[in-house]
Scaffold this motif. Structure first.
Motif, PDB file in Angstrom:
ATOM      1  N   TRP A  36      31.532  -6.746  61.904  1.00 49.74           N
ATOM      2  CA  TRP A  36      31.435  -6.563  60.463  1.00 49.74           C
ATOM      3  C   TRP A  36      32.066  -5.216  60.111  1.00 49.74           C
ATOM      4  CZ3 TRP A  36      30.066 -10.184  57.073  1.00 49.74           C
ATOM      5  CH2 TRP A  36      29.281 -11.255  57.501  1.00 49.74           C
ATOM      6  N   PHE A  37      32.916  -5.239  59.121  1.00 49.13           N
ATOM      7  CA  PHE A  37      33.534  -4.034  58.594  1.00 49.13           C
ATOM      8  C   PHE A  37      33.248  -3.974  57.102  1.00 49.13           C
ATOM      9  CE2 PHE A  37      36.313  -2.447  62.022  1.00 49.13           C
ATOM     10  CZ  PHE A  37      36.158  -3.488  62.933  1.00 49.13           C
ATOM     11  N   ARG A  38      33.458  -2.818  56.517  1.00 52.20           N
ATOM     12  CA  ARG A  38      33.304  -2.687  55.077  1.00 52.20           C
ATOM     13  C   ARG A  38      34.348  -1.736  54.532  1.00 52.20           C
ATOM     14  NH1 ARG A  38      27.445   0.480  54.835  1.00 52.20           N
ATOM     15  NH2 ARG A  38      28.190   2.527  55.590  1.00 52.20           N
ATOM     16  N   GLN A  39      34.647  -1.938  53.264  1.00 51.80           N
ATOM     17  CA  GLN A  39      35.611  -1.070  52.606  1.00 51.80           C
ATOM     18  C   GLN A  39      35.153  -0.804  51.187  1.00 51.80           C
ATOM     19  OE1 GLN A  39      39.688  -2.429  52.738  1.00 51.80           O
ATOM     20  NE2 GLN A  39      40.442  -0.351  52.414  1.00 51.80           N
ATOM     21  N   ALA A  40      34.907   0.450  50.895  1.00 54.52           N
ATOM     22  CA  ALA A  40      34.527   0.876  49.559  1.00 54.52           C
ATOM     23  C   ALA A  40      35.782   1.289  48.794  1.00 54.52           C
ATOM     24  CB  ALA A  40      33.549   2.041  49.645  1.00 54.52           C
ATOM     25  N   PRO A  41      35.738   1.272  47.475  1.00 48.97           N
ATOM     26  CA  PRO A  41      36.915   1.656  46.684  1.00 48.97           C
ATOM     27  C   PRO A  41      37.425   3.044  47.059  1.00 48.97           C
ATOM     28  CG  PRO A  41      35.284   0.645  45.286  1.00 48.97           C
ATOM     29  CD  PRO A  41      34.631   0.830  46.622  1.00 48.97           C
ATOM     30  N   GLY A  42      38.714   3.130  47.323  1.00 47.43           N
ATOM     31  CA  GLY A  42      39.328   4.414  47.643  1.00 47.43           C
ATOM     32  C   GLY A  42      39.090   4.904  49.059  1.00 47.43           C
ATOM     33  N   LYS A  43      38.431   4.082  49.878  1.00 51.86           N
ATOM     34  CA  LYS A  43      38.142   4.491  51.252  1.00 51.86           C
ATOM     35  C   LYS A  43      38.771   3.523  52.238  1.00 51.86           C
ATOM     36  CE  LYS A  43      33.821   6.916  50.302  1.00 51.86           C
ATOM     37  NZ  LYS A  43      32.395   7.084  50.722  1.00 51.86           N
ATOM     38  N   GLU A  44      38.902   3.997  53.466  1.00 52.15           N
ATOM     39  CA  GLU A  44      39.439   3.145  54.517  1.00 52.15           C
ATOM     40  C   GLU A  44      38.381   2.139  54.997  1.00 52.15           C
ATOM     41  OE1 GLU A  44      42.672   6.229  56.523  1.00 52.15           O
ATOM     42  OE2 GLU A  44      41.024   5.421  57.703  1.00 52.15           O
ATOM     43  N   ARG A  45      38.872   1.050  55.547  1.00 51.40           N
ATOM     44  CA  ARG A  45      37.969   0.073  56.133  1.00 51.40           C
ATOM     45  C   ARG A  45      37.295   0.696  57.361  1.00 51.40           C
ATOM     46  NH1 ARG A  45      39.945  -6.062  56.431  1.00 51.40           N
ATOM     47  NH2 ARG A  45      40.417  -5.384  54.289  1.00 51.40           N
ATOM     48  N   GLU A  46      35.989   0.513  57.461  1.00 51.96           N
ATOM     49  CA  GLU A  46      35.251   1.095  58.571  1.00 51.96           C
ATOM     50  C   GLU A  46      34.356   0.050  59.225  1.00 51.96           C
ATOM     51  OE1 GLU A  46      32.697   4.198  57.111  1.00 51.96           O
ATOM     52  OE2 GLU A  46      31.451   2.818  55.954  1.00 51.96           O
ATOM     53  N   VAL A  47      34.110   0.267  60.504  1.00 54.59           N
ATOM     54  CA  VAL A  47      33.246  -0.641  61.238  1.00 54.59           C
ATOM     55  C   VAL A  47      31.806  -0.434  60.807  1.00 54.59           C
ATOM     56  CG1 VAL A  47      32.878   0.913  63.182  1.00 54.59           C
ATOM     57  CG2 VAL A  47      32.710  -1.561  63.517  1.00 54.59           C
ATOM     58  N   VAL A  48      31.068  -1.531  60.735  1.00 56.83           N
ATOM     59  CA  VAL A  48      29.628  -1.480  60.490  1.00 56.83           C
ATOM     60  C   VAL A  48      28.893  -1.809  61.784  1.00 56.83           C
ATOM     61  CG1 VAL A  48      27.716  -2.489  59.203  1.00 56.83           C
ATOM     62  CG2 VAL A  48      29.937  -2.133  58.082  1.00 56.83           C
ATOM     63  N   ALA A  49      29.250  -2.946  62.379  1.00 62.57           N
ATOM     64  CA  ALA A  49      28.624  -3.380  63.622  1.00 62.57           C
ATOM     65  C   ALA A  49      29.514  -4.425  64.262  1.00 62.57           C
ATOM     66  CB  ALA A  49      27.236  -3.954  63.364  1.00 62.57           C
ATOM     67  N   ALA A  50      29.370  -4.575  65.576  1.00 56.88           N
ATOM     68  CA  ALA A  50      30.152  -5.567  66.300  1.00 56.88           C
ATOM     69  C   ALA A  50      29.346  -6.058  67.491  1.00 56.88           C
ATOM     70  CB  ALA A  50      31.489  -4.994  66.751  1.00 56.88           C
ATOM     71  N   ILE A  51      29.672  -7.259  67.927  1.00 53.64           N
ATOM     72  CA  ILE A  51      28.939  -7.864  69.042  1.00 53.64           C
ATOM     73  C   ILE A  51      29.893  -8.700  69.871  1.00 53.64           C
ATOM     74  CG2 ILE A  51      28.248  -9.850  67.625  1.00 53.64           C
ATOM     75  CD1 ILE A  51      25.585  -9.864  69.205  1.00 53.64           C
ATOM     76  N   THR A  52      29.780  -8.588  71.194  1.00 53.98           N
ATOM     77  CA  THR A  52      30.596  -9.424  72.050  1.00 53.98           C
ATOM     78  C   THR A  52      29.973 -10.803  72.141  1.00 53.98           C
ATOM     79  OG1 THR A  52      29.447  -8.643  74.023  1.00 53.98           O
ATOM     80  CG2 THR A  52      31.458  -7.487  73.384  1.00 53.98           C
ATOM     81  N   TRP A  53      30.840 -11.800  72.210  1.00 54.57           N
ATOM     82  CA  TRP A  53      30.356 -13.167  72.023  1.00 54.57           C
ATOM     83  C   TRP A  53      29.546 -13.666  73.221  1.00 54.57           C
ATOM     84  CZ3 TRP A  53      29.937 -14.717  67.450  1.00 54.57           C
ATOM     85  CH2 TRP A  53      29.806 -16.060  67.103  1.00 54.57           C
ATOM     86  N   ASN A  54      29.954 -13.325  74.427  1.00 59.83           N
ATOM     87  CA  ASN A  54      29.308 -13.891  75.614  1.00 59.83           C
ATOM     88  C   ASN A  54      28.120 -13.075  76.133  1.00 59.83           C
ATOM     89  OD1 ASN A  54      30.997 -16.153  75.790  1.00 59.83           O
ATOM     90  ND2 ASN A  54      32.563 -14.976  76.862  1.00 59.83           N
TER      91      ASN A  54
END
Length: 127
Positions: A36-54
């Protein structure tokens, strides 16, 4: 190809909770991780959380640790993000993404390592 559809965004008050979902279809069996990533107005896209599938290795951004929880349902090919104690600074468009190939744990936080992206869902937190 992998198709991703996010849902669950909305307008909430500070302190409220939301759960985002990301339904994946297509060649998901070849995926290494989702994030999951997020991007606020005027800001760069940043990571929120990530998970490996296996093996379920998880990465959280410091700003969401203790408040957000990422999870997956392999049978449903669905990724979730439970967001508690929301703050105004969490306001952004939230995107889910798929990483097809493993580049190591540290790569989970790098947007450029992801291969497929959803269209995003807006989360607005009023203070």
């Amino acid at each position: 190809q992998v198709q991703l559809v996010e849902s669950g965004g909305g307008l909430v008050q500070a302190g409220d909770s939301l759960r985002l979902s990301c339904a994946a279809s297509g060649r998901t069996f070849s995926s290494y991780a989702m994030g999951w990533f997020r991007q606020a107005p005027g800001k760069e896209r940043e990571v929120v959380a990530a998970i490996t599938w296996n093996d379920g290795n998880i990465y959280y951004a410091d700003s969401v640790k203790g408040r957000f929880t990422i999870s997956r349902d392999n049978a449903k090919n669905t990724l979730y993000l439970r967001m508690n104690s929301l703050k105004a600074e969490d306001t952004a468009v939230y995107y889910c993404a798929v990483m097809r190939v493993s580049w190591g744990y540290e790569s989970l936080r790098l947007a450029g390592m992801y291969d497929y992206w959803g269209q995003g869902t807006q989360v607005t937190v009023s203070s």
